[in-house]
Design an enzyme around this catalytic site. Structure first.
Site, PDB file in Angstrom:
ATOM      1  N   SER A   7       0.846  -1.193   0.000  1.00  0.00           N
ATOM      2  CA  SER A   7       0.000   0.000   0.000  1.00  0.00           C
ATOM      3  C   SER A   7       0.878   1.238   0.000  1.00  0.00           C
ATOM      4  CB  SER A   7      -0.893   0.007   1.239  1.00  0.00           C
ATOM      5  OG  SER A   7      -1.436   1.295   1.405  1.00  0.00           O
ATOM      6  N   HIS A  32      -1.316  -1.283  -4.105  1.00  0.00           N
ATOM      7  CA  HIS A  32      -2.591  -0.965  -3.453  1.00  0.00           C
ATOM      8  C   HIS A  32      -2.631   0.551  -3.238  1.00  0.00           C
ATOM      9  CE1 HIS A  32      -6.100  -1.956  -0.958  1.00  0.00           C
ATOM     10  NE2 HIS A  32      -5.677  -1.021  -0.120  1.00  0.00           N
ATOM     11  N   ASP A  34      -4.819   3.673  -1.820  1.00  0.00           N
ATOM     12  CA  ASP A  34      -5.900   4.008  -0.881  1.00  0.00           C
ATOM     13  C   ASP A  34      -6.441   5.406  -1.119  1.00  0.00           C
ATOM     14  OD1 ASP A  34      -6.066   1.686   0.939  1.00  0.00           O
ATOM     15  OD2 ASP A  34      -3.982   2.181   1.368  1.00  0.00           O
ATOM     16  N   MET A  36      -9.099   8.204   0.170  1.00  0.00           N
ATOM     17  CA  MET A  36      -9.916   8.573   1.353  1.00  0.00           C
ATOM     18  C   MET A  36     -10.454   9.979   1.152  1.00  0.00           C
ATOM     19  SD  MET A  36      -7.373   7.277   4.333  1.00  0.00           S
ATOM     20  CE  MET A  36      -6.574   5.683   4.268  1.00  0.00           C
ATOM     21  N   HIS A  65      -8.471   1.157  -3.767  1.00  0.00           N
ATOM     22  CA  HIS A  65      -9.375   0.931  -2.631  1.00  0.00           C
ATOM     23  C   HIS A  65     -10.078   2.252  -2.340  1.00  0.00           C
ATOM     24  CE1 HIS A  65      -9.543  -0.092   1.992  1.00  0.00           C
ATOM     25  NE2 HIS A  65     -10.744   0.005   1.452  1.00  0.00           N
ATOM     26  N   MET A  67     -12.217   4.472  -0.355  1.00  0.00           N
ATOM     27  CA  MET A  67     -12.848   4.722   0.949  1.00  0.00           C
ATOM     28  C   MET A  67     -13.546   6.074   0.838  1.00  0.00           C
ATOM     29  SD  MET A  67      -9.742   3.288   3.305  1.00  0.00           S
ATOM     30  CE  MET A  67      -8.557   3.395   1.977  1.00  0.00           C
ATOM     31  N   MET A 138     -11.375  -6.005   5.540  1.00  0.00           N
ATOM     32  CA  MET A 138     -10.524  -5.089   6.321  1.00  0.00           C
ATOM     33  C   MET A 138     -10.158  -5.745   7.651  1.00  0.00           C
ATOM     34  SD  MET A 138     -10.001  -2.497   4.432  1.00  0.00           S
ATOM     35  CE  MET A 138      -9.011  -1.602   5.646  1.00  0.00           C
ATOM     36  N   ASP A 176      -6.479  -6.456   4.392  1.00  0.00           N
ATOM     37  CA  ASP A 176      -5.856  -5.121   4.413  1.00  0.00           C
ATOM     38  C   ASP A 176      -5.874  -4.563   5.831  1.00  0.00           C
ATOM     39  OD1 ASP A 176      -4.997  -2.542   3.879  1.00  0.00           O
ATOM     40  OD2 ASP A 176      -6.768  -1.978   2.698  1.00  0.00           O
TER      41      ASP A 176
HETATM   42  C1  DX5 Z   1      -6.194   1.605   5.758  1.00  0.00           C
HETATM   43  C2  DX5 Z   1      -5.778   1.270   4.350  1.00  0.00           C
HETATM   44  C3  DX5 Z   1      -4.656   0.323   4.259  1.00  0.00           C
HETATM   45  C4  DX5 Z   1      -3.349   0.787   4.869  1.00  0.00           C
HETATM   46  C5  DX5 Z   1      -2.686  -0.433   5.414  1.00  0.00           C
HETATM   47  O1  DX5 Z   1      -7.407   2.258   5.713  1.00  0.00           O
HETATM   48  O2  DX5 Z   1      -6.863   0.715   3.621  1.00  0.00           O
HETATM   49  O3  DX5 Z   1      -4.441  -0.105   2.910  1.00  0.00           O
HETATM   50  O4  DX5 Z   1      -2.486   1.419   3.972  1.00  0.00           O
HETATM   51  O5  DX5 Z   1      -1.558  -0.052   6.143  1.00  0.00           O
HETATM   52  P1  DX5 Z   1      -0.819  -1.051   7.138  1.00  0.00           P
HETATM   53  O6  DX5 Z   1      -0.357  -2.223   6.322  1.00  0.00           O
HETATM   54  O7  DX5 Z   1       0.311  -0.211   7.643  1.00  0.00           O
HETATM   55  O8  DX5 Z   1      -1.802  -1.459   8.190  1.00  0.00           O
HETATM   56 ZN    ZN Z   2      -6.459  -0.193   1.652  1.00  0.00          ZN
END
Ligand code: DX5
Ligand code: ZN
Length: 218
Positions: A7, A32, A34, A36, A65, A67, A138, A176
Site C-alpha cells: 500500500s 494498493h 488508498d 480517502m 481501494h 474509501m 478489512m 488489508d
Molecule cells: C487503511 C488502508 C490500508 C493501509 C494499510 O485504511 O486501507 O491499505 O495502507 O496499512 P498497514 O499495512 O500499515 O496497516
Molecule cells: Zn487499503
C-alpha cells in the site's frame, strides 16, 4: 499463488515513482492505492490526479481501494485514470448504486472488488459475489496505516472464502490492515490470497526482503 499488494499510503509520496519501482523489482504483484475522502473515513489521502501520474510511472497492476461516500460518482474518473481493479465498500452506498458502480467499472474493462469494514458480516458480499473478482476483508478500521491487526476478522476471511467457493470460485480474498510477517501466515491459513501491506513493506529499507517475508515460507 499468494499475491502481495504493498500500500503506497505508507510510501514516501514525494518519490512515488521510485518507491513503486522498488516494490516492482522486489516482486510485488499489485500496487494498493488508498483513496480517502474525509467523509467515509476520517482522513484524506490521494485521488484521481495522483493515480493518473502513477499509471504513467508503472505497469504494475493498480488495486484501487475507494474509501469514499457514494463511489458511483467517481468510478468513471478512477477507471479512466488507470485503475486495474476498483474496490467499493459495501457500506458506502445502496446496493442498487453499488451494483451500478460495479457494472460501470466492468463495462470500462476493469476488475472489481467489494470491501467489508470490520463490523460488516461476510454475508454482505452475497449480492455482489457473482460479479466481482475480489472481496477485500478489512483487518483494521479503514482510514489509517500502521494500526494493529484485528485477529477477530480471521473467521470472516474463512467465511468469505467459503461463500466464494460456493458461488464464484475464481474470486480472490484480500486482507488489508496490520499485515506483517507474523500475521500474514494466519491470513493465508484463513483463506486470503491477496495480502495488502503498507508499513510492513514501506517501513523497511529492503523492500524485496520485506515482500519475501510476507510470502509462505518453504
Ligand atoms: C487503511 C488502508 C490500508 C493501509 C494499510 O485504511 O486501507 O491499505 O495502507 O496499512 P498497514 O499495512 O500499515 O496497516
Ligand atoms: Zn487499503
Amino acid at each position: 499463488m499468494i499475491k502481495i499488494a504493498p500500500s503506497v499510503l505508507a510510501a514516501d509520496l514525494a518519490n512515488l515513482g521510485a518507491e513503486v519501482e522498488q516494490i516492482r523489482l522486489g516482486g510485488a504483484d499489485f500496487v494498493h492505492f488508498d483513496v480517502m475522502d474525509g467523509c467515509f473515513v476520517p482522513n484524506i489521502s490521494m485521488g484521481v490526479p495522483v493515480l493518473r501520474s502513477l499509471r504513467k510511472a508503472t505497469d504494475l497492476f493498480l488495486d484501487v481501494h475507494l474509501m469514499i461516500d457514494r463511489p458511483l460518482r467517481y468510478v468513471d474518473a478512477f477507471c479512466k485514470a488507470g485503475a486495474d481493479l476498483v474496490n467499493f465498500h459495501v457500506e458506502a452506498d445502496t446496493e442498487e448504486n453499488l451494483l451500478l458502480a460495479i457494472e460501470k467499472a466492468r463495462a470500462l474493462g476493469k476488475k472489481t472488488g467489494v470491501t467489508l469494514k470490520p463490523a460488516t458480516p461476510a454475508e454482505a458480499v452475497l449480492p455482489y459475489l457473482p460479479l466481482v473478482d475480489l472481496v477485500l476483508v478489512m483487518t483494521v478500521e479503514p482510514g489509517f496505516g500502521g494500526q494493529s491487526f484485528m485477529f477477530d476478522q480471521l473467521p470472516k476471511v474463512t467465511r468469505v472464502r467459503e461463500l466464494a467457493d460456493a458461488i464464484h470460485p475464481d474470486c480472490e480474498v484480500e486482507v488489508d490492515g496490520g499485515v506483517d510477517a507474523e500475521t500474514a501466515p494466519l491470513c493465508i491459513r484463513a483463506g486470503a490470497s491477496v495480502l495488502v501491506a503498507g508499513s510492513s513493506v514501506f517501513g523497511k529499507a529492503d523492500r524485496a526482503a520485506a515482500i519475501r517475508a510476507l510470502r509462505p515460507q518453504t
